[in-house]
Design an enzyme around this catalytic site. Sequence first.
Site, PDB file in Angstrom:
ATOM      1  N   PRO A  17       0.908  -1.296  -0.118  1.00  0.00           N
ATOM      2  CA  PRO A  17       0.179   0.032  -0.100  1.00  0.00           C
ATOM      3  C   PRO A  17       0.790   1.306  -0.217  1.00  0.00           C
ATOM      4  CG  PRO A  17       0.131  -0.724   2.092  1.00  0.00           C
ATOM      5  CD  PRO A  17       0.895  -1.827   1.287  1.00  0.00           C
ATOM      6  N   CYS A  18       2.050   1.376  -0.076  1.00  0.00           N
ATOM      7  CA  CYS A  18       2.915   2.487  -0.194  1.00  0.00           C
ATOM      8  C   CYS A  18       2.505   3.610  -1.101  1.00  0.00           C
ATOM      9  CB  CYS A  18       4.373   2.029  -0.247  1.00  0.00           C
ATOM     10  SG  CYS A  18       4.839   1.395  -2.069  1.00  0.00           S
TER      11      CYS A  18
END
Length: 143
Positions: free
Chosen positions: A91-92
């Site tokens: 999810p960065c």
Amino acid sequence: VAALDIGGLSLADGGGGSADNIVRTRTYDISITYDKYYRCPRVWLYGYTEARQPLLPAQVLEDISAEHANKTCTIEPHPHLEHGVFASIHPCRHAEVMKKLCEQLESGGASCRADQYLILFLKFISTVIPTIEYDFTMSFEGF
């Protein structure tokens, strides 16, 4: 009757057609968790063969776009489930991409409402996992 044996599962074609016309499909369990560090959703995939046998990590990555496999999509343990390893879409950059998608919607005159976030998120995820079909019952103007 023509038969096709796939990993111990025998499929018969009783319609007089060829066994070559059988579409082999993989299925996935998809779970979405909330990532506390990145403060956004995180998608997890656990795949099965047509015979309901777990896919190997390399097989799962075959269904991920080449641009994302082993980069933003990695194989790791699920934080809440104990069986096997899962493909995780890291999810960065989710928040950044979602913000950009909302800005595109708003520049086109549409609104980006909180109650539509999950549908918009799944549309974004479909670019990472193009081989998985989603049932989109809601559309967005501008996309």
